[in-house]
Write a protein that holds these residues in place. Structure first.
Motif, PDB file in Angstrom:
ATOM      1  N   ARG A  10       0.851  -1.199   0.000  1.00  0.00           N
ATOM      2  CA  ARG A  10       0.000   0.000   0.000  1.00  0.00           C
ATOM      3  C   ARG A  10       0.878   1.237   0.000  1.00  0.00           C
ATOM      4  N   TYR A  12       2.750   4.506   1.183  1.00  0.00           N
ATOM      5  CA  TYR A  12       3.374   4.844   2.463  1.00  0.00           C
ATOM      6  C   TYR A  12       3.262   6.357   2.641  1.00  0.00           C
ATOM      7  N   ASP A  17       1.971   1.053   5.518  1.00  0.00           N
ATOM      8  CA  ASP A  17       0.603   0.565   5.295  1.00  0.00           C
ATOM      9  C   ASP A  17      -0.507   1.543   5.653  1.00  0.00           C
ATOM     10  N   SER A  75      -4.593  -2.643  -2.169  1.00  0.00           N
ATOM     11  CA  SER A  75      -3.172  -3.005  -2.135  1.00  0.00           C
ATOM     12  C   SER A  75      -2.849  -3.770  -3.414  1.00  0.00           C
TER      13      SER A  75
END
Ligand code: B12
Length: 258
Positions: A10, A12, A17, A75
């Motif tokens: 994902r 940053y 995350d 993600s």
């Protein structure tokens, strides 16, 4: 280094995350509270959570520019990705020239142009011109390359004629403008012309530009595509190695002892 799960990557922001992203865009509406709310709602509709308009600039008239933060809930599994890329061993100026001298024993001729209506020559100049780009020399400076840069807005027919005239080993095409997919039509036309002349398989056909990927180039019948950040040595190494591969395919003994 944080422990990243490559199966679920994902964005940053501040922490691993957290999914935080920053979006910048313009809406054709007058600056004001309603404009900010419109931007916030639009970003929520895009699927981001917690949209927050952190900056709104009046561009004058009916235009407002926004910077919005939001949380991406998705993600990506990086381990599953297969991205077509140019297979080449990176080499520097000296190694490339040595390879051509030792394995081919003759100069490689390339013709290059920014074709069709496209006048953006900075990219192709970066690759070809003597002075080069980002601290690297362009192909004109390589002693084992003979480079012809035809410049801007070159008709495909002129490029093909020059390739025939110089008995070119490689044709390099730059396409920067992609509005209305003009680059697709233009690049396709070049392949058609080369096929009509019966010389498509005699040349290494390379495309480049900020919105050109190797994948797109392959789809359109090219041998390789180079995108943003390409350095002259990337292109020279690819052409040199491809030439050596080609020579070995057609005459397996050639180049071995040279
Ligand atoms: C400078 C510029 C111009 C100059 C070009 C001068 C010149 N002699 O080149 C001028 C003012 C003439 C111009 C005009 C126009 N432009 Co203009 N221009 C730009 C600008 C600001 C920079 C482009 C640039 O020089 N990049 C630097 C070089 C080094 O990068 P590059 O091209 O990506 O090249 C690298 C790689 O892509 C690769 N590469 C490139 N070609 C090749 C080829 C091969 C074979 C290989 C291997 C690699 C390779 O290697 C290079 C080095 O790493 C961009 C916006 C931007 N910031 O990118 C807009 C931009 C490209 N222009 C744009 C537009 C729309 C135009 C005009 C249509 C504007 C108008 N309405 O008149 C006209 C079109 C003119 C025409 N007929 O083509 C749009 C294109 C949008 C699109 N997707 O189609 C952009 C993106 C601006 C924008 N955001 O709207 N422009």
């Amino acid at each position: 280094m944080p422990q990243v799960d490559l199966k679920s990557v994902r964005p940053y922001g501040d922490t691993l995350d957290d999914g935080k992203v920053q979006l910048g865009f313009t809406l054709p509406i007058r600056y004001g509270p309603e404009a900010k709310e419109a931007a916030r709602q639009l970003v929520m509709k895009m699927g981001f959570e917690g949209a927050d308009v952190v900056s709104a600039h009046d561009l004058g008239g009916h235009f407002t520019y926004f910077v919005v933060y939001g949380k991406c809930v998705h993600s990506v599994d990086v381990t599953s990705l297969r991205v077509p890329k140019v297979e080449v061993e990176q080499m520097d100026f000296f190694k490339i020239n040595d390879l051509v001298r030792d394995k081919l024993g003759r100069k490689i001729t390339v013709v290059a142009a920014c074709t069709g209506s496209d006048a953006h020559t900075v990219g192709i100049d970066a690759i070809i011109n003597m002075k080069g780009y980002a601290g690297e020399y362009g192909l004109e400076r390589y002693p084992w390359f003979r480079a012809h840069n035809l410049g801007a807005q070159v008709p495909n027919e002129t490029l093909v004629a020059k390739a025939i005239d110089t008995d070119a080993d490689a044709i390099l095409v730059s396409q920067v403008v992609t509005q209305r997919n003009v680059h697709i039509a233009n690049m396709t036309r070049l392949v058609d012309l080369l096929e009509a002349e019966g010389i498509r398989d005699d040349v290494i056909l390379v495309a480049g530009g900020p919105r050109i990927s190797h994948e797109l180039a392959l789809e359109l019948g090219y041998d390789a595509g180079f995108g943003p950040g390409t350095l002259p040595s990337h292109v020279a190494a690819y052409i040199a190695q491809e030439m050596v591969r080609k020579e070995h395919r057609t005459s397996p003994d050639l180049g071995k002892e040279r």
